[in-house]
Design a protein around this motif. Structure first.
Motif, PDB file in Angstrom:
ATOM      1  N   ILE A  82      40.138  53.757  21.293  1.00 35.40           N
ATOM      2  CA  ILE A  82      40.046  53.777  22.391  1.00 35.40           C
ATOM      3  C   ILE A  82      40.095  52.273  22.992  1.00 35.40           C
ATOM      4  O   ILE A  82      39.185  51.520  21.635  1.00 35.40           O
ATOM      5  CB  ILE A  82      38.076  54.971  22.201  1.00 35.40           C
ATOM      6  CG1 ILE A  82      37.981  55.753  22.012  1.00 35.40           C
ATOM      7  CG2 ILE A  82      37.858  54.130  23.765  1.00 35.40           C
ATOM      8  CD1 ILE A  82      36.303  56.046  22.085  1.00 35.40           C
ATOM      9  N   VAL A  83      40.432  51.438  23.481  1.00 32.36           N
ATOM     10  CA  VAL A  83      40.389  50.318  23.359  1.00 32.36           C
ATOM     11  C   VAL A  83      40.763  50.157  25.061  1.00 32.36           C
ATOM     12  O   VAL A  83      40.722  50.722  25.913  1.00 32.36           O
ATOM     13  CB  VAL A  83      42.354  49.967  23.090  1.00 32.36           C
ATOM     14  CG1 VAL A  83      41.805  49.812  21.595  1.00 32.36           C
ATOM     15  CG2 VAL A  83      43.231  50.629  23.411  1.00 32.36           C
ATOM     16  N   LEU A  84      40.054  48.706  25.475  1.00 30.62           N
ATOM     17  CA  LEU A  84      40.217  48.237  26.536  1.00 30.62           C
ATOM     18  C   LEU A  84      41.237  47.190  26.538  1.00 30.62           C
ATOM     19  O   LEU A  84      42.136  46.801  25.843  1.00 30.62           O
ATOM     20  CB  LEU A  84      38.841  47.503  26.772  1.00 30.62           C
ATOM     21  CG  LEU A  84      39.233  47.177  27.908  1.00 30.62           C
ATOM     22  CD1 LEU A  84      38.896  47.727  29.745  1.00 30.62           C
ATOM     23  CD2 LEU A  84      37.999  45.590  28.374  1.00 30.62           C
ATOM     24  N   MET A  85      42.453  47.405  27.292  1.00 33.95           N
ATOM     25  CA  MET A  85      43.663  46.306  27.391  1.00 33.95           C
ATOM     26  C   MET A  85      43.773  46.042  29.020  1.00 33.95           C
ATOM     27  O   MET A  85      43.392  46.515  29.879  1.00 33.95           O
ATOM     28  CB  MET A  85      45.269  47.366  27.253  1.00 33.95           C
ATOM     29  CG  MET A  85      44.988  48.235  26.432  1.00 33.95           C
ATOM     30  SD  MET A  85      45.271  47.508  25.292  1.00 33.95           S
ATOM     31  CE  MET A  85      46.468  46.487  25.271  1.00 33.95           C
ATOM     32  N   SER A  86      43.854  44.704  28.618  1.00 34.10           N
ATOM     33  CA  SER A  86      43.475  43.550  29.555  1.00 34.10           C
ATOM     34  C   SER A  86      43.972  42.063  30.024  1.00 34.10           C
ATOM     35  O   SER A  86      44.934  42.411  28.909  1.00 34.10           O
ATOM     36  CB  SER A  86      41.335  42.966  29.294  1.00 34.10           C
ATOM     37  OG  SER A  86      41.473  42.274  31.083  1.00 34.10           O
ATOM     38  N   ARG A  87      44.145  41.930  31.524  1.00 34.54           N
ATOM     39  CA  ARG A  87      44.524  40.838  31.632  1.00 34.54           C
ATOM     40  C   ARG A  87      44.164  39.478  31.211  1.00 34.54           C
ATOM     41  O   ARG A  87      45.729  38.589  31.360  1.00 34.54           O
ATOM     42  CB  ARG A  87      45.856  41.209  32.758  1.00 34.54           C
ATOM     43  CG  ARG A  87      46.788  41.905  32.889  1.00 34.54           C
ATOM     44  CD  ARG A  87      46.907  42.608  35.102  1.00 34.54           C
ATOM     45  NE  ARG A  87      47.133  43.561  35.498  1.00 34.54           N
ATOM     46  CZ  ARG A  87      49.076  43.720  35.252  1.00 34.54           C
ATOM     47  NH1 ARG A  87      49.495  43.186  34.443  1.00 34.54           N
ATOM     48  NH2 ARG A  87      48.416  44.999  35.471  1.00 34.54           N
ATOM     49  N   VAL A  88      42.980  39.283  31.857  1.00 37.53           N
ATOM     50  CA  VAL A  88      42.256  38.661  30.747  1.00 37.53           C
ATOM     51  C   VAL A  88      41.353  38.492  29.443  1.00 37.53           C
ATOM     52  O   VAL A  88      40.795  40.102  29.970  1.00 37.53           O
ATOM     53  CB  VAL A  88      41.674  38.439  31.877  1.00 37.53           C
ATOM     54  CG1 VAL A  88      43.050  38.245  33.378  1.00 37.53           C
ATOM     55  CG2 VAL A  88      40.653  39.107  32.574  1.00 37.53           C
ATOM     56  N   PRO A  89      40.559  37.963  29.283  1.00 33.09           N
ATOM     57  CA  PRO A  89      39.832  37.997  28.573  1.00 33.09           C
ATOM     58  C   PRO A  89      38.647  39.154  28.937  1.00 33.09           C
ATOM     59  O   PRO A  89      38.346  38.521  30.064  1.00 33.09           O
ATOM     60  CB  PRO A  89      39.100  36.379  27.841  1.00 33.09           C
ATOM     61  CG  PRO A  89      40.162  35.316  28.234  1.00 33.09           C
ATOM     62  CD  PRO A  89      41.120  36.418  29.338  1.00 33.09           C
ATOM     63  N   ILE A  90      37.777  39.606  28.374  1.00 28.11           N
ATOM     64  CA  ILE A  90      37.195  40.458  28.346  1.00 28.11           C
ATOM     65  C   ILE A  90      36.120  39.860  28.683  1.00 28.11           C
ATOM     66  O   ILE A  90      34.874  39.813  30.255  1.00 28.11           O
ATOM     67  CB  ILE A  90      35.883  41.458  27.469  1.00 28.11           C
ATOM     68  CG1 ILE A  90      35.609  42.754  28.011  1.00 28.11           C
ATOM     69  CG2 ILE A  90      35.425  40.508  26.280  1.00 28.11           C
ATOM     70  CD1 ILE A  90      35.445  44.370  27.092  1.00 28.11           C
ATOM     71  N   ASN A  91      35.307  38.861  28.034  1.00 31.89           N
ATOM     72  CA  ASN A  91      34.364  37.781  29.049  1.00 31.89           C
ATOM     73  C   ASN A  91      34.296  37.355  30.738  1.00 31.89           C
ATOM     74  O   ASN A  91      33.780  36.948  31.355  1.00 31.89           O
ATOM     75  CB  ASN A  91      34.165  36.917  28.561  1.00 31.89           C
ATOM     76  CG  ASN A  91      34.930  35.929  27.931  1.00 31.89           C
ATOM     77  OD1 ASN A  91      36.114  36.090  27.730  1.00 31.89           O
ATOM     78  ND2 ASN A  91      34.632  34.438  28.463  1.00 31.89           N
ATOM     79  N   LEU A  92      35.596  37.057  31.309  1.00 32.46           N
ATOM     80  CA  LEU A  92      35.959  37.121  32.588  1.00 32.46           C
ATOM     81  C   LEU A  92      36.086  37.972  33.447  1.00 32.46           C
ATOM     82  O   LEU A  92      36.637  37.563  34.453  1.00 32.46           O
ATOM     83  CB  LEU A  92      38.303  36.135  32.622  1.00 32.46           C
ATOM     84  CG  LEU A  92      37.862  34.616  31.441  1.00 32.46           C
ATOM     85  CD1 LEU A  92      38.924  34.363  31.370  1.00 32.46           C
ATOM     86  CD2 LEU A  92      36.626  33.922  31.774  1.00 32.46           C
ATOM     87  N   ILE A  93      36.250  39.256  33.092  1.00 30.56           N
ATOM     88  CA  ILE A  93      36.202  39.981  33.399  1.00 30.56           C
ATOM     89  C   ILE A  93      34.709  40.112  34.386  1.00 30.56           C
ATOM     90  O   ILE A  93      34.001  39.889  33.500  1.00 30.56           O
ATOM     91  CB  ILE A  93      36.387  41.392  32.814  1.00 30.56           C
ATOM     92  CG1 ILE A  93      37.980  41.637  32.253  1.00 30.56           C
ATOM     93  CG2 ILE A  93      36.252  42.971  34.323  1.00 30.56           C
ATOM     94  CD1 ILE A  93      37.986  43.069  31.408  1.00 30.56           C
ATOM     95  N   GLN A  94      34.366  40.451  36.082  1.00 28.58           N
ATOM     96  CA  GLN A  94      32.768  40.887  36.460  1.00 28.58           C
ATOM     97  C   GLN A  94      33.607  41.541  37.512  1.00 28.58           C
ATOM     98  O   GLN A  94      33.288  42.847  37.522  1.00 28.58           O
ATOM     99  CB  GLN A  94      32.994  38.935  37.069  1.00 28.58           C
ATOM    100  CG  GLN A  94      32.612  38.472  36.532  1.00 28.58           C
ATOM    101  CD  GLN A  94      31.360  38.742  35.445  1.00 28.58           C
ATOM    102  OE1 GLN A  94      30.186  38.639  35.995  1.00 28.58           O
ATOM    103  NE2 GLN A  94      31.528  38.494  34.001  1.00 28.58           N
ATOM    104  N   ASN A  95      34.033  41.567  38.646  1.00 30.35           N
ATOM    105  CA  ASN A  95      34.249  43.153  39.595  1.00 30.35           C
ATOM    106  C   ASN A  95      34.887  42.649  40.258  1.00 30.35           C
ATOM    107  O   ASN A  95      35.874  43.656  40.829  1.00 30.35           O
ATOM    108  CB  ASN A  95      33.554  41.654  41.469  1.00 30.35           C
ATOM    109  CG  ASN A  95      32.182  41.536  40.938  1.00 30.35           C
ATOM    110  OD1 ASN A  95      31.545  42.019  40.583  1.00 30.35           O
ATOM    111  ND2 ASN A  95      31.781  40.269  41.458  1.00 30.35           N
ATOM    112  N   ASP A  96      36.051  43.008  38.951  1.00 27.52           N
ATOM    113  CA  ASP A  96      37.397  43.382  38.829  1.00 27.52           C
ATOM    114  C   ASP A  96      37.755  45.020  38.674  1.00 27.52           C
ATOM    115  O   ASP A  96      36.870  45.698  38.524  1.00 27.52           O
ATOM    116  CB  ASP A  96      38.580  42.453  37.368  1.00 27.52           C
ATOM    117  CG  ASP A  96      38.711  41.400  37.867  1.00 27.52           C
ATOM    118  OD1 ASP A  96      39.078  40.202  37.167  1.00 27.52           O
ATOM    119  OD2 ASP A  96      37.044  41.289  36.687  1.00 27.52           O
ATOM    120  N   LYS A  97      39.381  45.444  38.689  1.00 30.65           N
ATOM    121  CA  LYS A  97      39.023  46.182  39.222  1.00 30.65           C
ATOM    122  C   LYS A  97      39.707  47.068  37.446  1.00 30.65           C
ATOM    123  O   LYS A  97      40.242  46.378  37.206  1.00 30.65           O
ATOM    124  CB  LYS A  97      39.798  47.317  40.296  1.00 30.65           C
ATOM    125  CG  LYS A  97      40.738  48.757  40.131  1.00 30.65           C
ATOM    126  CD  LYS A  97      41.692  48.953  40.523  1.00 30.65           C
ATOM    127  CE  LYS A  97      42.211  50.251  40.247  1.00 30.65           C
ATOM    128  NZ  LYS A  97      43.491  50.783  41.718  1.00 30.65           N
TER     129      LYS A  97
END
Length: 280
Positions: A82-97
């Motif tokens: 169970i993973v989150l794949m992200s284009r940015v570091p997780i701490n930078l995600i705020q109101n993103d989709k």
């Protein structure tokens, strides 16, 4: 004797039981193989009598379901699948989709708890069909994957993406393990067909134990059709994923339910009630 209708998760995280079902332990059972979200729907709508379900689904259906003892899918910390794949570091995600896999239920709420309580984020969540080859849709900052797709990306993370293990994130937040799926029986089936319930339960538990004892053979049986090495699956099934349900795991499950209620992801924290499968 009629056959109990039993669900089975079509993921590698239950490979020991899958192996046993293919070697005689499914005799007398009417099996349905599907992803967790489909099994959730099937047993809720009485198309199954017994099934593993996403653990969050028990919270909304506890008046209709009883837990089966001594079996679940859990992990103490890292879960890998169970993973989150992200284009940015997780701490930078705020109101993103964030795109959510359509195959799950528990992991959706788990991610929402982690993003809110660990990172103070309020992303926009959209359920989509996501595949291992294109893990983050073009219009999303991140995506949540589960099962074999998640395991593949955990082990083969593209260089341009970040990969976050949601089990590890939960453990960092709470200090607890996580129960991802539980086995349940419909209350009406338990009342009306206690002997069939015991028969099915014995098949499931003995099949799980047989598969664990024959883990090497189970792994070798899928290597030709899965994009994993023996070493990958030996590590994953040899300590990462656990299938017992001790008291500590029940406590962790209640902590998860309490967090979900706190964020209004479920209406109520359910009472835990087990089916009586040992005194029949």
């Amino acid at each position: 004797m009629s056959m109990p209708r039993v669900g089975h998760i079509n993921f590698l995280n239950v490979l020991p039981l899958t192996y046993s079902y293919k070697h005689g332990y499914a005799d007398g059972l009417s099996l349905t193989y599907a992803v967790p979200s489909a099994l959730n729907d099937d047993i809720k709508n009485a198309r199954l009598d017994i099934s593993p379900i996403s653990s969050i689904e028990y919270a909304g259906q506890s008046e209709n379901f009883l837990l089966l003892p001594d079996i679940c899918i859990r992990a103490d910390c890292d879960v890998q699948s169970i993973v989150l794949m992200s284009r940015v570091p997780i701490n930078l995600i705020q109101n993103d989709k964030i795109a959510l896999t359509s195959k799950s239920a528990t992991s959706h709420r788990l991610l929402k708890i982690i993003m809110a309580e660990s990172y103070g984020a309020s992303p926009t969540y959209v359920i989509e069909n996501i595949n291992a080859e294109n893990p983050v849709p073009a219009d999303s900052t991140a995506s949540l994957l589960i099962g074999d797709d998640a395991l593949y990306n955990y082990l083969n993370t593209p260089e341009h993406l970040y990969c976050y293990d949601i089990g590890k994130e939960w453990h960092n937040l709470t200090g607890h393990s996580m129960v991802y799926a539980v086995w349940v029986v419909r209350r009406d089936f338990a009342i009306n067909s206690p002997k069939l319930l015991k028969f099915a339960y014995n098949r499931i538990i003995s099949g799980l134990h047989n598969g664990i004892q024959n883990k090497n053979l189970a792994i070798k049986s899928v290597l030709s059709e899965k994009p994993f090495s023996y070493r990958d699956l030996d590590q994953y099934l040899g300590g990462i994923i656990k299938w017992d349900l001790p008291k500590e795991a029940i406590n962790s499950l209640m902590i998860y339910y309490q967090a979900a209620q706190r964020l209004k992801l479920i209406d109520n924290v359910p009472d835990i009630e087990f089916a009586d499968v040992k005194s029949i």
